[in-house]
Design a protein around this motif. Structure first.
Motif, PDB file in Angstrom:
ATOM      1  N   UNK A  85      -0.882  59.609   8.759  1.00  0.00           N
ATOM      2  CA  UNK A  85      -1.472  58.797   7.694  1.00  0.00           C
ATOM      3  C   UNK A  85      -2.514  57.792   8.203  1.00  0.00           C
ATOM      4  N   UNK A  86      -2.778  57.826   9.500  1.00  0.00           N
ATOM      5  CA  UNK A  86      -3.826  56.959  10.064  1.00  0.00           C
ATOM      6  C   UNK A  86      -3.325  55.547  10.333  1.00  0.00           C
ATOM      7  N   UNK A  87      -4.259  54.688  10.828  1.00  0.00           N
ATOM      8  CA  UNK A  87      -3.858  53.349  11.285  1.00  0.00           C
ATOM      9  C   UNK A  87      -3.305  52.465  10.172  1.00  0.00           C
ATOM     10  N   UNK A  88      -3.573  52.800   8.907  1.00  0.00           N
ATOM     11  CA  UNK A  88      -3.047  51.961   7.811  1.00  0.00           C
ATOM     12  C   UNK A  88      -1.769  52.568   7.224  1.00  0.00           C
ATOM     13  N   UNK A  89      -1.108  53.401   8.017  1.00  0.00           N
ATOM     14  CA  UNK A  89       0.038  54.162   7.478  1.00  0.00           C
ATOM     15  C   UNK A  89       1.122  53.281   6.862  1.00  0.00           C
ATOM     16  N   UNK A  90       1.260  52.061   7.379  1.00  0.00           N
ATOM     17  CA  UNK A  90       2.319  51.186   6.849  1.00  0.00           C
ATOM     18  C   UNK A  90       1.848  50.302   5.702  1.00  0.00           C
ATOM     19  N   UNK A  91       0.559  50.376   5.396  1.00  0.00           N
ATOM     20  CA  UNK A  91       0.026  49.508   4.334  1.00  0.00           C
ATOM     21  C   UNK A  91       0.151  50.188   2.975  1.00  0.00           C
ATOM     22  N   UNK A  92       0.263  49.351   1.961  1.00  0.00           N
ATOM     23  CA  UNK A  92       0.276  49.854   0.587  1.00  0.00           C
ATOM     24  C   UNK A  92      -1.181  50.042   0.169  1.00  0.00           C
ATOM     25  N   UNK A  93      -1.630  51.287   0.117  1.00  0.00           N
ATOM     26  CA  UNK A  93      -3.025  51.544  -0.233  1.00  0.00           C
ATOM     27  C   UNK A  93      -3.130  52.764  -1.148  1.00  0.00           C
ATOM     28  N   UNK A  94      -2.960  52.539  -2.455  1.00  0.00           N
ATOM     29  CA  UNK A  94      -3.047  53.671  -3.393  1.00  0.00           C
ATOM     30  C   UNK A  94      -4.383  54.375  -3.315  1.00  0.00           C
ATOM     31  N   UNK A  95      -5.418  53.695  -2.780  1.00  0.00           N
ATOM     32  CA  UNK A  95      -6.753  54.278  -2.671  1.00  0.00           C
ATOM     33  C   UNK A  95      -6.747  55.565  -1.865  1.00  0.00           C
ATOM     34  N   UNK A  96      -5.742  55.748  -1.023  1.00  0.00           N
ATOM     35  CA  UNK A  96      -5.733  56.982  -0.216  1.00  0.00           C
ATOM     36  C   UNK A  96      -5.448  58.225  -1.090  1.00  0.00           C
ATOM     37  N   UNK A  97      -4.986  57.993  -2.325  1.00  0.00           N
ATOM     38  CA  UNK A  97      -4.725  59.130  -3.220  1.00  0.00           C
ATOM     39  C   UNK A  97      -5.804  59.265  -4.303  1.00  0.00           C
ATOM     40  N   UNK A  98      -6.948  58.597  -4.074  1.00  0.00           N
ATOM     41  CA  UNK A  98      -8.060  58.697  -5.034  1.00  0.00           C
ATOM     42  C   UNK A  98      -9.287  59.225  -4.295  1.00  0.00           C
ATOM     43  N   UNK A  99     -10.073  60.076  -4.951  1.00  0.00           N
ATOM     44  CA  UNK A  99     -11.300  60.521  -4.284  1.00  0.00           C
ATOM     45  C   UNK A  99     -12.438  59.544  -4.604  1.00  0.00           C
ATOM     46  N   UNK A 100     -13.632  59.843  -4.111  1.00  0.00           N
ATOM     47  CA  UNK A 100     -14.766  58.925  -4.288  1.00  0.00           C
ATOM     48  C   UNK A 100     -15.066  58.633  -5.751  1.00  0.00           C
ATOM     49  N   UNK A 101     -14.816  59.613  -6.598  1.00  0.00           N
ATOM     50  CA  UNK A 101     -15.103  59.429  -8.044  1.00  0.00           C
ATOM     51  C   UNK A 101     -13.937  58.752  -8.757  1.00  0.00           C
ATOM     52  N   UNK A 102     -12.895  58.442  -8.023  1.00  0.00           N
ATOM     53  CA  UNK A 102     -11.741  57.776  -8.639  1.00  0.00           C
ATOM     54  C   UNK A 102     -10.739  58.738  -9.244  1.00  0.00           C
ATOM     55  N   UNK A 103     -10.882  60.041  -8.933  1.00  0.00           N
ATOM     56  CA  UNK A 103      -9.883  60.996  -9.438  1.00  0.00           C
ATOM     57  C   UNK A 103      -8.630  60.947  -8.579  1.00  0.00           C
ATOM     58  N   UNK A 104      -7.515  61.162  -9.212  1.00  0.00           N
ATOM     59  CA  UNK A 104      -6.247  61.175  -8.476  1.00  0.00           C
ATOM     60  C   UNK A 104      -6.138  62.476  -7.678  1.00  0.00           C
ATOM     61  N   UNK A 105      -5.814  62.350  -6.407  1.00  0.00           N
ATOM     62  CA  UNK A 105      -5.623  63.539  -5.571  1.00  0.00           C
ATOM     63  C   UNK A 105      -4.146  63.552  -5.171  1.00  0.00           C
ATOM     64  N   UNK A 106      -3.429  64.445  -5.806  1.00  0.00           N
ATOM     65  CA  UNK A 106      -1.965  64.446  -5.625  1.00  0.00           C
ATOM     66  C   UNK A 106      -1.605  64.810  -4.178  1.00  0.00           C
TER      67      UNK A 106
END
Ligand code: HEM
Length: 446
Positions: free
Chosen positions: A337-358
């Motif tokens: 999950x990369x260096x921010x793996x422990x952070x709460x970052x819902x942005x990792x499940x959104x693409x550039x256009x703001x679509x949800x990427x399950x």
């Protein structure tokens, strides 16, 4: 090698996915887990069974996890329970009393399940805060059974130690109590021909293939437990994470206001309109997965496949080996999950256009994978979105400032040692209701 096989701890998502795809065929829960789950939630459920019994139990539960059920039953339950929650929160604001959001989340989750599947009003959630000091005997019993069952995972001698320390007596009493209450619900449904015959329980009772009354009871117990516990945890951890990351509250609020409808709460078919809420939900489950740790027993000799890109050769598995893993550790692994793996970052499940990427297996295994995949993943996503979209446009939450007369203060929750990712303490929050000006500024029509 000991006669009971090796214990192999894995941390590679590729291997976990491989094992889960082989669930039921090549890997089983094994006699330890089956013995544990036979005690609670019961022998005749997917969690406590294997092979043909497991298949039948899954099929028995299937009707509750269909789009028809979400649309007809769950949506209408949300239309009662979300407004009731708002009433209760308004009452808390008016009286200036803090709320234990962890406890309230449990009441919301329990009410949704009882209403949508059983057509049952439990009264654990009412429009005024007085209900928060009353419990429900079924909830109390399930809490005892959950706590005791999870303590058994790490205590292979539980049958003996619990006789000495009296815990088995407490467990049996709670189970008797729960069975009595569930049997009463079943009997009432049977006795009431005029009562809606279009709920899950009624349909199960009318199914000619379901002839074992213990199956009906065990399935209900499982659903009451799973339906409440994991949904409660997701709602509770969400608020904890959101209070620490208020920009996501703002984004959820904007999204909710954009689609708010005066006539009804979020409906199932509108779920896709809520990418921010969905991203928050999946991020909560990533950080606090439904089963933080788990294991399987190899039923045959096998091989965990090589992972060439990290230079990992295949690993031999012998029949009788136990494979252990922690969803909690794996879904916080920096390597995945990369260096921010422990952070709460819902942005990792959104693409550039703001679509949800399950997020999906192998990296995301919050709902499991393979044949034993959680059947409720879609249901609980909907419940989560409908709850928050119905609450955040009206209220603001913050960690409780004051110390209560009994010494209760805001505490950072930790994950406790349990089956499911339960919070270690109440989540005491102050609630503030937006006034009309604030709501207009948020974008609500005056
Ligand atoms: C955020 C909420 C939830 C999460 C994260 C979650 C997670 C999971 C996971 C990881 C599994 C797989 C267990 C394994 O591989 O051993 C599972 C199985 C299961 N879940 Fe959920 N769950 C959630 C909500 C629910 C709800 C609301 C229900 C029921 C109303 C439910 C019913 C079940 C059942 C019956 C199984 C057993 C499936 C089987 O063994 O075939 N879950 N869940």
């Amino acid at each position: 090698m000991p006669p009971w096989g090796r214990v192999i701890l894995i941390n590679r998502p590729e291997w976990l996915e491989y094992i889960k795809q082989g669930d039921v065929q090549r890997y089983s829960r094994g006699p330890i887990a089956v013995a544990l789950f036979t005690e609670f939630p019961g022998r005749n459920t997917p969690v406590g069974s294997e092979g043909a019994e497991w298949r039948f139990a899954r099929r028995t539960m299937a009707p509750i996890f269909t789009v028809k059920s979400f649309t007809n039953h769950v949506s209408s339950a949300m239309n009662e329970i979300v407004p009731l929650t708002r009433e209760l929160l308004s009452d808390a604001c008016q009286k200036g009393v803090p709320v234990d959001w962890n406890d309230l989340s449990g009441r919301i989750a329990f009410s949704i399940f009882c209403k949508s599947a059983l057509d049952l009003d439990t009264n654990v959630l009412r429009g005024d805060t007085s209900c928060l000091s009353c419990s429900h005997p079924l909830l109390d019993a399930i809490n005892v059974l959950n706590r005791v069952s999870s303590s058994r995972i790490l205590n292979p001698l539980w049958r003996w130690t619990e006789k000495i320390n009296g815990v088995s007596k407490k467990f049996n009493a709670a189970r008797e109590q729960m069975w009595r209450l569930v049997d009463t619900v079943i009997e009432e449904q049977k006795r009431m021909p005029t009562k809606s015959q279009d709920n899950y329980l009624a349909n199960m009772l009318n199914d000619p293939e379901i002839t074992n009354p213990l199956l009906v009871r065990d399935v209900l117990v499982t659903l009451l437990f799973a339906g409440r516990d994991n949904t409660q945890n997701a709602l509770a951890w969400a608020l904890y994470a959101l209070m620490n990351n208020p920009k996501w509250i703002t984004r959820m609020r904007e999204e909710a206001v954009a689609y708010a409808n005066n006539d009804h709460e979020v409906e199932y078919h509108d779920l896709a309109k809520y990418p921010i809420h969905l991203a928050v939900f999946y991020e909560v489950v990533r950080l606090w997965p439904g089963l933080p740790k788990n294991f399987r027993l190899a039923m045959f000799d096998d091989e965990l496949p090589a992972i060439p890109h990290i230079g990992q050769p295949a690993v031999r598995i012998d029949k009788g080996d136990y494979i252990f893993w922690s969803d909690y550790v794996m879904m916080r692994d920096e390597a995945t999950w990369g260096p921010t793996s422990n952070d709460f970052d819902p942005g990792r499940h959104l693409d550039r256009e703001g679509n949800f990427v399950k997020p999906a297996p192998p990296n995301f295994i919050g709902f499991g994978a393979g044949p034993r995949l959680c059947p409720a993943a879609q249901l609980v996503a909907y419940e989560f979105v409908a709850c928050w979209a119905g609450i955040l446009p009206y209220f603001d939450f913050s960690p409780m400032k004051n110390v209560l007369p009994d010494g209760t203060r805001y505490q950072e929750p930790r994950l406790i040692e349990a089956f499911t990712p339960s919070l270690s303490c109440p989540l005491m929050v102050d609630v503030r209701k937006f006034n009309d000006d604030e709501r207009t500024k948020l974008g609500f029509a005056a």
